[in-house]
Design a protein around this motif. Structure first.
Motif, mmCIF file in Angstrom:
data_model
loop_
_atom_site.group_PDB
_atom_site.id
_atom_site.type_symbol
_atom_site.label_atom_id
_atom_site.label_comp_id
_atom_site.label_asym_id
_atom_site.label_seq_id
_atom_site.Cartn_x
_atom_site.Cartn_y
_atom_site.Cartn_z
ATOM 1 N N ARG A 97 -29.510 -61.700 -6.638
ATOM 2 C CA ARG A 97 -29.077 -60.556 -5.842
ATOM 3 C C ARG A 97 -29.969 -60.309 -4.633
ATOM 4 O O ARG A 97 -29.613 -59.518 -3.754
ATOM 5 N N GLY A 98 -31.115 -60.955 -4.600
ATOM 6 C CA GLY A 98 -31.997 -60.798 -3.448
ATOM 7 C C GLY A 98 -32.524 -59.389 -3.271
ATOM 8 O O GLY A 98 -32.791 -58.938 -2.160
ATOM 9 N N GLU A 99 -32.665 -58.658 -4.382
ATOM 10 C CA GLU A 99 -33.104 -57.263 -4.253
ATOM 11 C C GLU A 99 -34.465 -57.011 -4.842
ATOM 12 O O GLU A 99 -35.083 -56.001 -4.527
ATOM 13 N N ASP A 138 -47.703 -68.344 -10.661
ATOM 14 C CA ASP A 138 -46.947 -69.465 -11.198
ATOM 15 C C ASP A 138 -47.327 -70.757 -10.495
ATOM 16 O O ASP A 138 -48.030 -70.751 -9.487
ATOM 17 N N ALA A 145 -38.668 -63.174 2.072
ATOM 18 C CA ALA A 145 -38.466 -62.831 0.666
ATOM 19 C C ALA A 145 -38.499 -61.326 0.451
ATOM 20 O O ALA A 145 -37.906 -60.808 -0.491
ATOM 21 N N ALA A 158 -32.141 -60.950 0.650
ATOM 22 C CA ALA A 158 -32.604 -62.275 1.056
ATOM 23 C C ALA A 158 -32.802 -63.080 -0.214
ATOM 24 O O ALA A 158 -33.596 -62.716 -1.071
ATOM 25 N N LYS A 164 -30.894 -68.344 -3.639
ATOM 26 C CA LYS A 164 -30.242 -68.838 -4.852
ATOM 27 C C LYS A 164 -28.730 -68.917 -4.759
ATOM 28 O O LYS A 164 -28.112 -69.734 -5.417
ATOM 29 N N THR A 223 -42.418 -73.839 -6.975
ATOM 30 C CA THR A 223 -42.282 -74.503 -5.674
ATOM 31 C C THR A 223 -43.019 -73.816 -4.537
ATOM 32 O O THR A 223 -43.294 -74.434 -3.515
ATOM 33 N N GLY A 224 -43.311 -72.528 -4.684
ATOM 34 C CA GLY A 224 -43.933 -71.806 -3.585
ATOM 35 C C GLY A 224 -42.969 -71.591 -2.427
ATOM 36 O O GLY A 224 -41.804 -72.003 -2.482
ATOM 37 N N MET A 225 -43.461 -70.894 -1.402
ATOM 38 C CA MET A 225 -42.626 -70.636 -0.212
ATOM 39 C C MET A 225 -43.408 -70.979 1.034
ATOM 40 O O MET A 225 -44.636 -70.826 1.066
ATOM 41 N N LEU A 265 -37.681 -58.383 -4.955
ATOM 42 C CA LEU A 265 -38.941 -58.275 -4.216
ATOM 43 C C LEU A 265 -38.939 -57.099 -3.241
ATOM 44 O O LEU A 265 -39.878 -56.305 -3.237
ATOM 45 N N ASN A 307 -38.485 -64.704 -11.146
ATOM 46 C CA ASN A 307 -38.616 -65.422 -9.876
ATOM 47 C C ASN A 307 -39.469 -66.674 -10.059
ATOM 48 O O ASN A 307 -39.160 -67.734 -9.518
ATOM 49 N N ALA A 308 -40.547 -66.539 -10.815
ATOM 50 C CA ALA A 308 -41.434 -67.689 -11.039
ATOM 51 C C ALA A 308 -40.672 -68.798 -11.769
ATOM 52 O O ALA A 308 -40.756 -69.974 -11.414
ATOM 53 N N GLY A 327 -32.360 -64.851 -11.032
ATOM 54 C CA GLY A 327 -32.073 -63.936 -9.930
ATOM 55 C C GLY A 327 -30.950 -64.478 -9.079
ATOM 56 O O GLY A 327 -30.592 -65.646 -9.182
HETATM 57 N N1 LIG Z 1 -42.484 -66.854 -7.440
HETATM 58 C C1 LIG Z 1 -41.686 -67.337 -6.461
HETATM 59 N N2 LIG Z 1 -41.751 -68.645 -6.103
HETATM 60 C C2 LIG Z 1 -40.929 -69.140 -5.131
HETATM 61 N N3 LIG Z 1 -40.026 -68.401 -4.476
HETATM 62 C C3 LIG Z 1 -39.913 -67.100 -4.771
HETATM 63 C C4 LIG Z 1 -40.745 -66.500 -5.773
HETATM 64 N N4 LIG Z 1 -40.400 -65.188 -5.847
HETATM 65 C C5 LIG Z 1 -39.434 -64.982 -4.943
HETATM 66 N N5 LIG Z 1 -39.129 -66.127 -4.284
HETATM 67 C C6 LIG Z 1 -38.106 -66.277 -3.228
HETATM 68 O O1 LIG Z 1 -37.793 -64.993 -2.738
HETATM 69 C C7 LIG Z 1 -36.388 -64.771 -2.812
HETATM 70 C C8 LIG Z 1 -36.127 -63.314 -3.068
HETATM 71 O O2 LIG Z 1 -36.516 -62.958 -4.388
HETATM 72 P P1 LIG Z 1 -35.794 -61.750 -5.106
HETATM 73 O O3 LIG Z 1 -35.921 -60.550 -4.225
HETATM 74 O O4 LIG Z 1 -36.302 -61.627 -6.473
HETATM 75 O O5 LIG Z 1 -34.275 -62.172 -5.085
HETATM 76 P P2 LIG Z 1 -33.501 -63.212 -5.988
HETATM 77 O O6 LIG Z 1 -34.410 -63.646 -7.100
HETATM 78 O O7 LIG Z 1 -32.356 -62.445 -6.485
HETATM 79 O O8 LIG Z 1 -33.123 -64.335 -5.088
HETATM 80 C C9 LIG Z 1 -35.905 -65.704 -3.888
HETATM 81 O O9 LIG Z 1 -34.548 -66.063 -3.695
HETATM 82 C C10 LIG Z 1 -36.834 -66.892 -3.735
HETATM 83 O O10 LIG Z 1 -36.361 -67.785 -2.757
#
Ligand SMILES: Nc1ncnc2c1ncn2[C@@H]1O[C@H](COP(=O)(O)OP(=O)(O)O)[C@@H](O)[C@H]1O
Ligand SMILES: [Mg+2]
Length: 579
Positions: free
Chosen positions: A96-98, A59, A72, A77, A80, A62-64, A100, A34-35, A94
């Motif tokens: 699949r959004g699974e 990391d 997230a 969710a 990508k 870009t952050g959220m 986290l 994810n990072a 990633g």
């Molecule tokens: N370290 C991170 N920095 C920025 N956005 C993140 C980070 N980790 C997760 N995200 C956001 O959270 C969403 C969900 O993450 P995740 O469950 O791993 O699904 P996926 O990676 O399959 O999209 C990601 O699509 C991304 O937008």
């Protein structure tokens, strides 16, 4: 009363977690990916108690924003992909959004994230339920801390191994990431101790050196080849350096680390006839294939991929690796200095390095002792040396065993028996497969009495001996009459070679045709080659040199021993106190 009910999402997440988060290492992998997907250039990973107590990944990506931070943790969710079609050629790790939500459902999770330096969002969750969302502060980027993995799923917790072995799996995961992404700075601590610190590296070799040390990095040869739409590059271990321990094999496909036994096997088959049975080479290979040739969505943790045309991919890998093993650089060096991050250092010791260079053919007449033999069947390019002709340097025979000559970068020694064995092996393999070996009728046919075991060995290989040029009549009762024999070189003693080969072959059985061919060619080559102790005339040495240079794998004999050893000027200068 209906008996089917849709599961609450917390239960669904826990079920998904079973696939995505097998153990702490899989959580680490997802968080790190994810990072990287967020464009991180630096990763900090902290682990406590093998990841069971804490996994924290920070990391500078870009952050959220606050809304995304909350989303997230929701199932499916993702930022990508938006539709199924986006899966073709998906470039993010990633999609699949699974991950986290799955990790959150089996741990206490904290997510601290900021889209720019300053104010940040802090989300805290336990067992998948968000407990609170507050404001915090952080530089741009994201930190995810996972505590007490599997605290709410005792059955899963029971399957965790010792902290040590969970840590080892985490370390493996992070090394894989470090190899796949050498542009990223990575710092890893385990129980407060620094375990891995790597800066961005200009080459894969430099990254390998910073992970496992420069000496280990020196064992590798560069690979870089293209065939059709497929590119294979990376590093593979010199056959002479392959040891019993510490084998390390990594494959990336379009930047994604994968486990792929098929590709690993293809690499190993490229080493065929250069390694003793049972030894397996280390390698790090990056494959680039067209996006629509590979499906990455076949495994929950995306650790495997499916190729639409796997056979073509594997054969391409095998061929390109074998080409790298065929260069003079495949011979080991004694004491050549390794300079980190100097790609020039590799370039300078490239392909035609040991068996040197090309240009005009030496017009010494070939005396026939080691004549390069019949038509080469190899494609042009694979045998640049053979095609272009070889300048044979002045050669000296030492101890009736080694040929020595001077080269730009040092002194080179060739083992005469091993070298000749390689030459004959490739020639015999050709005739065993295709026939056409020249043979000579004996003036007086020779009767040979065989032991029962040797007679069995003969019977099992009679067709192949015939292709080699032996014309033998089997009289039964362990007696054969040899009418004609092959003539690979004037020193060749055909009857002794037959006897010794049968003795060496008896007791081995190969079912695969190619294995039988290779085994026979290797055995006969070994018996037919000049031995240590044979005095070679100058033109014989030159002929051997030229024939060796024309082989596909000059640096190795058929038992996995090196045929060539190079002693660098660096090393000599050091020994003489000149530097
Ligand atoms: N370290 C991170 N920095 C920025 N956005 C993140 C980070 N980790 C997760 N995200 C956001 O959270 C969403 C969900 O993450 P995740 O469950 O791993 O699904 P996926 O990676 O399959 O999209 C990601 O699509 C991304 O937008
Ligand atoms: Mg992800």
């Amino acid at each position: 009363m209906p008996r089917i009910a849709v599961l609450p999402s917390t239960v669904a997440d826990q079920i998904a977690a079973g696939e995505v988060v097998e153990r702490p290492a899989s959580a680490v992998k997802e968080l790190v990916e994810n990072a990287l997907d967020a464009g991180a250039t630096a990763l900090d990973v902290e682990v406590e108690d093998g990841g069971r107590a804490l996994i924290r990944v920070s990391d500078d990506g870009t952050g959220m924003d606050a809304e995304d931070a909350r989303l997230a943790l929701a199932r499916h969710a993702t930022s990508k992909i938006r539709q199924a079609g986006d899966l073709v050629g998906v470039a993010s790790y990633g999609f699949r959004g699974e991950a986290l939500p799955a990790i959150a459902s089996v741990s206490r999770l904290e997510l601290l994230t900021a889209v720019e330096d300053g104010s940040a969002t802090l989300v805290r969750a336990a067992a998948g339920a968000v407990e609170d969302v507050t404001e915090g502060s952080r530089r741009r980027g994201t930190t995810v801390a996972v505590r007490q993995l599997f605290f709410n799923t005792p059955a899963r917790r029971k399957f965790l191994r010792s902290a040590r072995s969970e840590w080892r799996a985490i370390a493996d995961t992070l090394v894989t990431v470090a190899l796949a992404r050498r542009d990223v700075r990575i710092r890893v601590t385990s129980d407060g101790r620094e375990a891995l610190v790597v800066a961005p590296a200009p080459t894969l070799r430099a990254r390998v050196a910073s992970i496992w040390g420069g000496e280990f990095a020196e064992r590798f040869l560069d690979v870089d080849g293209v065939s059709g739409p497929i590119r294979v590059c990376g590093i593979v271990e010199r056959p002479g350096d392959v040891g019993v321990a510490s084998r390390r094999a990594f494959v990336m496909v379009n930047g994604r680390p994968v486990r792929d036994t098929g590709i690993a096997r293809a690499v190993e088959s490229a080493y065929r006839s250069t390694l003793p049975a049972g030894l397996r080479p280390s390698f790090v290979l990056e494959l680039t294939v067209p996006a629509d040739e590979v499906d990455v969505n076949v495994h929950p943790a995306k650790a495997e991929v499916r190729f639409h045309n796997r056979w073509v991919v594997e054969r391409t890998v095998e061929r390109i690796v074998q080409t790298a093993l065929g260069t003079g650089d495949a011979a080991p060096w004694i004491g050549r200095g390794w300079s980190p991050g100097l790609p020039g250092a590799e370039a300078a010791s490239g392909a035609l390095d040991t068996l040197p260079a090309v240009r005009a053919t030496d017009d010494m007449p070939d005396d026939g002792l080691f004549h390069p033999g019949e038509q080469s069947t190899r494609a042009p390019g694979e045998t640049a040396i053979a095609a272009a002709g070889v300048v044979v340097p002045p050669l000296v025979q030492l101890r009736r065993m080694y040929l020595m000559y001077e080269h730009d970068q040092g002194v080179v020694l060739i083992d005469q028996h091993s070298a000749h064995e390689r030459v004959l092996y490739e020639r015999f393999l050709g005739v065993v497969q295709d026939g056409g070996a020249p043979s000579q009728r004996l003036l007086f046919p020779e009767t040979v009495h065989l032991s029962p075991a040797d007679a069995d060995a003969y019977e099992a290989n009679a067709d192949l001996f015939a292709r080699l040029g032996y014309e033998i009549e089997d009289f039964g009762g362990h007696t054969v009459v040899v009418q004609a024999v092959p003539t690979p070189h004037p020193r060749f003693d055909a009857l002794q070679c037959l006897r010794e080969s049968l003795a060496a072959l008896s007791g081995t059985r190969h079912t695969a045709v190619h294995a039988r061919h290779e085994h026979l060619a290797a055995t006969v080559a070994c018996k037919a080659a000049v031995k240590a102790g044979d005095l070679l005339a100058p033109d014989e040495m030159r002929a051997l040199f030229r024939a060796l240079a024309a082989t596909a794998l000059p640096a190795h004999d058929v038992h996995g021993r090196t045929t060539i050893v190079r002693l660098s000027w660096d090393e000599l200068d050091r020994r003489f106190g000149r530097r």
